[in-house]
Design an enzyme around this catalytic site. Structure first.
Site, mmCIF file in Angstrom:
data_model
loop_
_atom_site.group_PDB
_atom_site.id
_atom_site.type_symbol
_atom_site.label_atom_id
_atom_site.label_comp_id
_atom_site.label_asym_id
_atom_site.label_seq_id
_atom_site.Cartn_x
_atom_site.Cartn_y
_atom_site.Cartn_z
ATOM 1 N N ASP A 111 12.136 19.947 0.997
ATOM 2 C CA ASP A 111 11.698 20.551 2.242
ATOM 3 C C ASP A 111 11.715 22.069 2.041
ATOM 4 O OD1 ASP A 111 11.192 20.814 5.063
ATOM 5 O OD2 ASP A 111 12.339 18.967 5.350
ATOM 6 N N ASP A 213 7.784 22.988 6.264
ATOM 7 C CA ASP A 213 8.220 22.962 7.667
ATOM 8 C C ASP A 213 7.335 23.853 8.542
ATOM 9 O OD1 ASP A 213 10.433 22.117 9.501
ATOM 10 O OD2 ASP A 213 10.728 24.284 9.679
ATOM 11 N N GLU A 265 3.936 20.161 7.711
ATOM 12 C CA GLU A 265 4.303 19.729 9.055
ATOM 13 C C GLU A 265 3.560 20.619 10.033
ATOM 14 O OE1 GLU A 265 8.037 19.105 12.090
ATOM 15 O OE2 GLU A 265 7.805 20.939 10.958
ATOM 16 N N HIS A 339 13.493 12.829 11.169
ATOM 17 C CA HIS A 339 14.799 13.272 11.657
ATOM 18 C C HIS A 339 14.733 13.981 13.014
ATOM 19 C CE1 HIS A 339 12.772 16.554 9.770
ATOM 20 N NE2 HIS A 339 13.606 17.396 10.339
ATOM 21 N N ASP A 340 13.529 14.162 13.547
ATOM 22 C CA ASP A 340 13.366 14.829 14.847
ATOM 23 C C ASP A 340 12.967 13.853 15.945
ATOM 24 O OD1 ASP A 340 13.758 17.341 13.645
ATOM 25 O OD2 ASP A 340 11.607 17.621 13.294
HETATM 26 O O1 TEU Z 1 10.436 20.750 13.360
HETATM 27 C C1 TEU Z 1 9.427 21.382 14.023
HETATM 28 C C2 TEU Z 1 9.183 20.974 15.403
HETATM 29 O O2 TEU Z 1 8.484 21.648 16.114
HETATM 30 C C3 TEU Z 1 9.830 19.754 15.894
HETATM 31 O O3 TEU Z 1 9.472 18.543 15.587
HETATM 32 C C4 TEU Z 1 10.947 20.069 16.749
HETATM 33 O O4 TEU Z 1 12.072 19.339 16.391
HETATM 34 C C5 TEU Z 1 10.573 19.730 18.147
HETATM 35 O O5 TEU Z 1 9.426 20.443 18.481
HETATM 36 C C6 TEU Z 1 11.641 20.128 19.076
HETATM 37 O O6 TEU Z 1 11.236 19.783 20.358
HETATM 38 C C7 TEU Z 1 10.854 21.271 12.159
HETATM 39 C C8 TEU Z 1 11.989 20.456 11.594
HETATM 40 O O7 TEU Z 1 11.538 19.166 11.310
HETATM 41 C C9 TEU Z 1 13.125 20.492 12.567
HETATM 42 O O8 TEU Z 1 14.188 19.652 12.172
HETATM 43 C C10 TEU Z 1 13.563 21.923 12.672
HETATM 44 O O9 TEU Z 1 14.563 22.039 13.661
HETATM 45 C C11 TEU Z 1 12.411 22.858 13.029
HETATM 46 O O10 TEU Z 1 11.257 22.622 12.255
HETATM 47 C C12 TEU Z 1 12.787 24.289 12.794
HETATM 48 O O11 TEU Z 1 12.872 24.549 11.422
#
Ligand code: TEU
Length: 571
Positions: A111, A213, A265, A339-340
């Protein structure tokens, strides 16, 4: 039947492109396996379980960030790109992980978070020292408005303002995420050069690719306009003015030199941009994650509710991306979970009596599509949402922020907790359930976050021992993909759009047609056999989640609750 541009198919058919023929397993190392009795997982735990992943049939792993970090956002706040966080192990462990993965035929995708760094990063510490520090322009610093307020009214993705005032130098810095995640200034060429050099440093160590990311947020509108009422400012940095230029530059400086997988992403993006990001001629990225299909339970765009999902919207969104990316020659990364996100079986299936069957149904619906599938740790077991009842169970910075914000808005606490139960990112971050034993076999100590509590029933040991498990069903789907080129190359076509229960589609090409039919409901239902496919008696079952599986008869396919089938017809 819609016509399909032949040119797009030529792009899809390149058999040399392993990236379009791979299945990736996503690991959240913090919650995967702790080998030293500590509260968090470690790289040695990942190494120990590589054979489990290879046996599943995946041929690549994606590791969420393991770099040195204060872990305010579980590693997405990087303090040193060239070091492994001590909670995960050492650089030697990382090298061993690379070697052992490669020995098993697994590629390793790391990542890479370059929209922002932790405010603990040496660049930011220098940057905040003074207005004329050479690193000042590494970040986005702006003067307050005349009344002292933030330069714009943009909102952080984690709630609250996207700017924080640094008292010492009297300016605000931008952070689209947490206050400790300062956005890098991509307009400043030395930032881009430093990032590319760092990426190449990792490739020199044998990494096979990067998951980038929130990469479509790196180019900000330099006018920094105010967000009109009712908006949060994302229109001024999502797929921003110079994004394609930056990604093409990154491609030439880093990815072009080797056979590297890049998956971006993409936050709040659209098909047109993603075609451009991923079309081979653009020389930007290989594939993109988009999230619109994971907003079909956000009524009016609002994530912080506990609303059910809308199946017709799910079909429309996924079909729009399948069709649009194919027509343009782009490439999707396919996923239900990461993970989100809450666990798919709790969100779109049934985590009660039909848990196993609905987990397999969801797997079928996704793995029949065009794109590169990603499996998130525990998805292959049908792991469920956490079911936490009190705020003290939660760990995620976003969940804790939203708890405070929703209470301040006057939402009663029981309702806030119900929303978190449905929406919190911690649903995906509970410890991986390896055994039915203490803490699901994740650690011999005390885990940093509780397990779901259902490890007696849901665990990898039991799944591997049971030929009918969700795990072995994923394995069959992966094998089916390898043996059936039309799953990679076939033209996607939604059928019976209005059907209230069934998500069904065709994959056409290579002299045959696949019918993928999935019942998303807990009651039986019937799907009319598409007449253009001819005699239903010619249909051959490729995979199904019930035995015996539904057979088309009398012009219809009768599906049991959460039943899924993939059929092949010779037209
Ligand atoms: O996530 C980006 C992102 O916008 C999301 O999916 C976020 O968790 C969601 O919008 C919140 O409501 C990435 C990563 O996957 C996430 O784990 C990080 O926290 C984020 O970027 C910041 O680096």
């Amino acid at each position: 039947m819609g016509e399909h541009p032949a040119a797009a198919l030529d792009v899809l058919r390149d058999p040399a492109d392993w990236k379009r023929n791979t299945v990736v397993y996503q690991i959240y190392p913090r919650s995967f396996l702790s080998t030293d009795g500590g509260p968090t997982g470690d790289l040695a735990g990942v190494i120990a379980k590589l054979p489990y992943i290879a046996q599943l049939g995946c041929d690549a792993i994606w590791l969420t960030p393991v770099y040195a970090s204060p872990q305010r956002d579980n590693g997405y706040d990087i303090a040193d790109y060239h070091a492994i966080d001590p909670s995960f192990g050492t650089m030697e462990d990382m090298q061993r992980l690379l070697d052992e993965a490669h020995a098993l035929g697994l590629k390793v995708i790391m990542d890479m978070v370059v929209n922002h760094t932790s405010t603990d990063h040496a660049w930011f510490r220098a940057s905040r020292e003074s207005r004329d520090n050479p690193y000042r322009d590494f970040y986005v610093w702006r003067d307050p408005q005349a009344d002292g307020s933030a330069p714009t009214n943009w909102e952080s993705k984690f709630g609250g303002p996207a700017w924080s005032l640094d008292q010492a130098t009297g300016q605000y810095y931008l952070h689209l995420f947490d206050v400790t995640q300062a956005d890098l200034n991509w307009e400043h060429e030395p930032v881009r050069e430093a990032v590319y050099a760092m990426m190449n440093w990792w490739f020199d160590r044998g990494v096979d690719g990067f998951r980038l990311d929130v990469i479509n947020l790196i180019s900000k509108d330099q006018a920094f306009p105010q967000a009109p009422p009712g908006t949060d400012g994302r229109q001024f940095y999502t797929d921003g003015p110079r994004i394609h230029e930056f990604l093409n530059e990154m491609h030439e400086a880093v990815f072009a030199a080797g056979d590297r997988l890049t998956v971006g992403e993409m936050s709040s993006t659209d098909v047109e941009h993603c075609v451009r990001y991923t079309h081979p001629d653009s020389r930007e990225l290989d594939m993109t994650f988009s999230f619109h299909h994971l907003k079909v339970d956000y009524p009016g765009g609002e994530k912080w509710t506990a609303a059910p999902f809308d199946l017709l919207a799910l079909k429309d969104v996924m079909s729009h991306w399948q069709t649009g990316m194919q027509a343009g020659g782009g490439w999707n990364a396919l996923f239900w979970c990461n993970h989100d996100q809450p666990r798919a079986v709790s969100r779109f299936g049934d985590d009660g009596v039909h848990r196993v069957r609905s987990a397999k149904m969801l797997a079928t619906a996704l793995h029949g599509m065009a794109g590169t599938p990603y499996i998130y740790q525990g998805e292959e077991l049908g792991m469920t949402n956490a079911g936490f009842t009190g705020i003290e169970d939660y760990r995620d910075v976003e969940s804790l922020n939203m708890y405070r914000i929703l209470l301040a808005r006057g939402v009663p606490e029981p309702e806030v907790l119900e929303i978190l139960r449905a929406r919190s990112r911690d649903n995906a971050r509970t410890p991986m359930q390896w055994t039915s034993g203490r803490h699901a076999g994740f650690t011999s100590g005390t885990p940093w976050i509780d397990t779901c509590g259902n490890e007696a029933e849901i665990n990898a040991e039991a799944a591997v021992a049971d030929p009918d498990s969700v795990y072995w069903y994923y394995n069959r789907l992966i094998r089916l993909r390898r043996e059936t080129p039309v799953i990679t190359t076939g033209v996607y076509e939604l059928i019976d759009r209005e059907h209230p229960d069934v998500f069904a589609y065709l994959r056409r090409g290579e002299g045959e047609t696949l019918v993928v039919a999935c019942n998303f409901r807990g009651h039986p239902t019937s799907l009319a056999w598409p007449s253009e496919l001819g005699d239903e008696g010619t249909a051959e079952l490729l995979i199904g989640n019930l035995d015996p599986a539904a057979k088309p008869e009398g012009g219809a396919l009768q599906l049991a609750p959460y039943e899924a089938v993939v059929l092949r017809v010779p037209v």
